[in-house]
Design a protein around this motif. Structure first.
Motif, PDB file in Angstrom:
ATOM      1  N   ARG A  14       0.844  -1.191   0.000  1.00  0.00           N
ATOM      2  CA  ARG A  14       0.000   0.000   0.000  1.00  0.00           C
ATOM      3  C   ARG A  14       0.886   1.251   0.000  1.00  0.00           C
ATOM      4  O   ARG A  14       1.867   1.329   0.737  1.00  0.00           O
ATOM      5  CB  ARG A  14      -0.871  -0.008   1.253  1.00  0.00           C
ATOM      6  CG  ARG A  14      -1.884   1.113   1.286  1.00  0.00           C
ATOM      7  CD  ARG A  14      -2.670   1.017   2.598  1.00  0.00           C
ATOM      8  NE  ARG A  14      -3.663   2.030   2.793  1.00  0.00           N
ATOM      9  CZ  ARG A  14      -3.463   3.325   2.888  1.00  0.00           C
ATOM     10  NH1 ARG A  14      -2.250   3.804   2.754  1.00  0.00           N
ATOM     11  NH2 ARG A  14      -4.444   4.169   3.111  1.00  0.00           N
ATOM     12  N   LEU A  15       0.546   2.213  -0.829  1.00  0.00           N
ATOM     13  CA  LEU A  15       1.292   3.467  -0.859  1.00  0.00           C
ATOM     14  C   LEU A  15       0.880   4.341   0.318  1.00  0.00           C
ATOM     15  O   LEU A  15      -0.262   4.293   0.772  1.00  0.00           O
ATOM     16  CB  LEU A  15       1.009   4.222  -2.160  1.00  0.00           C
ATOM     17  CG  LEU A  15       1.479   3.565  -3.450  1.00  0.00           C
ATOM     18  CD1 LEU A  15       1.098   4.429  -4.645  1.00  0.00           C
ATOM     19  CD2 LEU A  15       2.972   3.341  -3.440  1.00  0.00           C
ATOM     20  N   THR A  16       1.806   5.147   0.777  1.00  0.00           N
ATOM     21  CA  THR A  16       1.482   6.086   1.846  1.00  0.00           C
ATOM     22  C   THR A  16       0.728   7.280   1.260  1.00  0.00           C
ATOM     23  O   THR A  16       0.759   7.533   0.046  1.00  0.00           O
ATOM     24  CB  THR A  16       2.756   6.604   2.535  1.00  0.00           C
ATOM     25  OG1 THR A  16       3.502   7.398   1.588  1.00  0.00           O
ATOM     26  CG2 THR A  16       3.614   5.465   3.061  1.00  0.00           C
ATOM     27  N   ASP A  17       0.061   8.024   2.130  1.00  0.00           N
ATOM     28  CA  ASP A  17      -0.641   9.228   1.687  1.00  0.00           C
ATOM     29  C   ASP A  17       0.324  10.213   1.030  1.00  0.00           C
ATOM     30  O   ASP A  17      -0.004  10.853   0.032  1.00  0.00           O
ATOM     31  CB  ASP A  17      -1.363   9.895   2.861  1.00  0.00           C
ATOM     32  CG  ASP A  17      -2.554   9.086   3.347  1.00  0.00           C
ATOM     33  OD1 ASP A  17      -3.023   8.189   2.617  1.00  0.00           O
ATOM     34  OD2 ASP A  17      -3.032   9.371   4.458  1.00  0.00           O
ATOM     35  N   THR A  18       1.523  10.306   1.571  1.00  0.00           N
ATOM     36  CA  THR A  18       2.537  11.206   1.004  1.00  0.00           C
ATOM     37  C   THR A  18       2.914  10.780  -0.411  1.00  0.00           C
ATOM     38  O   THR A  18       3.048  11.623  -1.305  1.00  0.00           O
ATOM     39  CB  THR A  18       3.785  11.230   1.908  1.00  0.00           C
ATOM     40  OG1 THR A  18       3.388  11.649   3.223  1.00  0.00           O
ATOM     41  CG2 THR A  18       4.841  12.173   1.366  1.00  0.00           C
ATOM     42  N   GLN A  19       3.073   9.474  -0.623  1.00  0.00           N
ATOM     43  CA  GLN A  19       3.408   8.973  -1.959  1.00  0.00           C
ATOM     44  C   GLN A  19       2.257   9.219  -2.947  1.00  0.00           C
ATOM     45  O   GLN A  19       2.496   9.612  -4.094  1.00  0.00           O
ATOM     46  CB  GLN A  19       3.718   7.479  -1.900  1.00  0.00           C
ATOM     47  CG  GLN A  19       5.024   7.154  -1.211  1.00  0.00           C
ATOM     48  CD  GLN A  19       5.175   5.669  -0.961  1.00  0.00           C
ATOM     49  OE1 GLN A  19       4.232   4.993  -0.528  1.00  0.00           O
ATOM     50  NE2 GLN A  19       6.369   5.143  -1.222  1.00  0.00           N
ATOM     51  N   ILE A  20       1.030   8.990  -2.506  1.00  0.00           N
ATOM     52  CA  ILE A  20      -0.135   9.235  -3.372  1.00  0.00           C
ATOM     53  C   ILE A  20      -0.221  10.706  -3.729  1.00  0.00           C
ATOM     54  O   ILE A  20      -0.431  11.073  -4.890  1.00  0.00           O
ATOM     55  CB  ILE A  20      -1.438   8.759  -2.694  1.00  0.00           C
ATOM     56  CG1 ILE A  20      -1.426   7.230  -2.543  1.00  0.00           C
ATOM     57  CG2 ILE A  20      -2.656   9.202  -3.492  1.00  0.00           C
ATOM     58  CD1 ILE A  20      -2.538   6.683  -1.653  1.00  0.00           C
ATOM     59  N   ALA A  21      -0.042  11.596  -2.746  1.00  0.00           N
ATOM     60  CA  ALA A  21      -0.105  13.042  -2.992  1.00  0.00           C
ATOM     61  C   ALA A  21       0.973  13.481  -3.973  1.00  0.00           C
ATOM     62  O   ALA A  21       0.716  14.290  -4.872  1.00  0.00           O
ATOM     63  CB  ALA A  21       0.025  13.807  -1.677  1.00  0.00           C
ATOM     64  N   ALA A  22       2.175  12.934  -3.828  1.00  0.00           N
ATOM     65  CA  ALA A  22       3.276  13.290  -4.731  1.00  0.00           C
ATOM     66  C   ALA A  22       2.973  12.850  -6.157  1.00  0.00           C
ATOM     67  O   ALA A  22       3.218  13.601  -7.114  1.00  0.00           O
ATOM     68  CB  ALA A  22       4.578  12.676  -4.239  1.00  0.00           C
ATOM     69  N   GLU A  23       2.455  11.638  -6.319  1.00  0.00           N
ATOM     70  CA  GLU A  23       2.136  11.144  -7.664  1.00  0.00           C
ATOM     71  C   GLU A  23       0.983  11.937  -8.274  1.00  0.00           C
ATOM     72  O   GLU A  23       1.003  12.264  -9.468  1.00  0.00           O
ATOM     73  CB  GLU A  23       1.812   9.651  -7.622  1.00  0.00           C
ATOM     74  CG  GLU A  23       1.491   9.056  -8.978  1.00  0.00           C
ATOM     75  CD  GLU A  23       2.616   9.135 -10.002  1.00  0.00           C
ATOM     76  OE1 GLU A  23       2.319   8.967 -11.207  1.00  0.00           O
ATOM     77  OE2 GLU A  23       3.787   9.357  -9.629  1.00  0.00           O
ATOM     78  N   ALA A  24      -0.026  12.274  -7.487  1.00  0.00           N
ATOM     79  CA  ALA A  24      -1.147  13.074  -7.994  1.00  0.00           C
ATOM     80  C   ALA A  24      -0.649  14.446  -8.446  1.00  0.00           C
ATOM     81  O   ALA A  24      -1.001  14.917  -9.534  1.00  0.00           O
ATOM     82  CB  ALA A  24      -2.225  13.219  -6.917  1.00  0.00           C
ATOM     83  N   ALA A  25       0.183  15.086  -7.637  1.00  0.00           N
ATOM     84  CA  ALA A  25       0.731  16.396  -7.995  1.00  0.00           C
ATOM     85  C   ALA A  25       1.575  16.309  -9.259  1.00  0.00           C
ATOM     86  O   ALA A  25       1.520  17.194 -10.122  1.00  0.00           O
ATOM     87  CB  ALA A  25       1.548  16.951  -6.831  1.00  0.00           C
ATOM     88  N   ARG A  26       2.359  15.237  -9.383  1.00  0.00           N
ATOM     89  CA  ARG A  26       3.192  15.055 -10.580  1.00  0.00           C
ATOM     90  C   ARG A  26       2.335  14.922 -11.831  1.00  0.00           C
ATOM     91  O   ARG A  26       2.588  15.557 -12.850  1.00  0.00           O
ATOM     92  CB  ARG A  26       4.079  13.812 -10.417  1.00  0.00           C
ATOM     93  CG  ARG A  26       5.090  13.637 -11.546  1.00  0.00           C
ATOM     94  CD  ARG A  26       5.841  12.316 -11.446  1.00  0.00           C
ATOM     95  NE  ARG A  26       4.996  11.173 -11.749  1.00  0.00           N
ATOM     96  CZ  ARG A  26       4.631  10.809 -12.991  1.00  0.00           C
ATOM     97  NH1 ARG A  26       5.023  11.499 -14.033  1.00  0.00           N
ATOM     98  NH2 ARG A  26       3.865   9.750 -13.188  1.00  0.00           N
ATOM     99  N   ARG A  27       1.288  14.114 -11.737  1.00  0.00           N
ATOM    100  CA  ARG A  27       0.415  13.933 -12.910  1.00  0.00           C
ATOM    101  C   ARG A  27      -0.301  15.223 -13.283  1.00  0.00           C
ATOM    102  O   ARG A  27      -0.444  15.539 -14.466  1.00  0.00           O
ATOM    103  CB  ARG A  27      -0.601  12.828 -12.637  1.00  0.00           C
ATOM    104  CG  ARG A  27       0.045  11.466 -12.650  1.00  0.00           C
ATOM    105  CD  ARG A  27      -0.981  10.390 -12.661  1.00  0.00           C
ATOM    106  NE  ARG A  27      -0.334   9.087 -12.568  1.00  0.00           N
ATOM    107  CZ  ARG A  27      -0.919   7.968 -12.883  1.00  0.00           C
ATOM    108  NH1 ARG A  27      -2.152   7.957 -13.317  1.00  0.00           N
ATOM    109  NH2 ARG A  27      -0.274   6.838 -12.767  1.00  0.00           N
ATOM    110  N   LEU A  28      -0.768  15.966 -12.293  1.00  0.00           N
ATOM    111  CA  LEU A  28      -1.444  17.237 -12.575  1.00  0.00           C
ATOM    112  C   LEU A  28      -0.470  18.232 -13.210  1.00  0.00           C
ATOM    113  O   LEU A  28      -0.832  18.972 -14.122  1.00  0.00           O
ATOM    114  CB  LEU A  28      -2.049  17.818 -11.293  1.00  0.00           C
ATOM    115  CG  LEU A  28      -3.236  17.038 -10.737  1.00  0.00           C
ATOM    116  CD1 LEU A  28      -3.578  17.526  -9.329  1.00  0.00           C
ATOM    117  CD2 LEU A  28      -4.451  17.145 -11.655  1.00  0.00           C
TER     118      LEU A  28
END
Length: 76
Positions: free
Chosen positions: A5-19
């Motif tokens: 499972r990814l951490t919230d920090t990892q998910i936030a970083a990937e979402a920001a990168r994609r945006l």
């Protein structure tokens, strides 16, 4: 055995990168917060097309349990 499972920090970083990479979403227009895998998006967009692109970018990210869209579209 490590959790996959990814951490919230990892998910936030990937979402920001994609945006950031999506030309349809204005730079800096969307803020991302993640809590327990749930993404909350806030900010101001200029069209429903931008909103659709933003949601497409983050909805299918690995580890995301839900998306709350709190963005505002201000046309004109």
């Amino acid at each position: 055995m490590a959790s996959s499972r990814l951490t919230d920090t990892q998910i936030a970083a990937e979402a920001a990168r994609r945006l950031a990479w999506d030309a349809a979403v204005p730079p800096g227009a969307v803020r991302v917060k993640v809590a327990r895998g749930r993404i909350t998006l806030s900010g101001e967009l200029r069209s429903e097309a931008q909103r659709a692109a933003m949601l497409e970018d983050v909805t299918r990210l690995f580890g995301v349990t839900g998306v709350a869209d709190r963005t505002v579209v201000r046309m004109g």
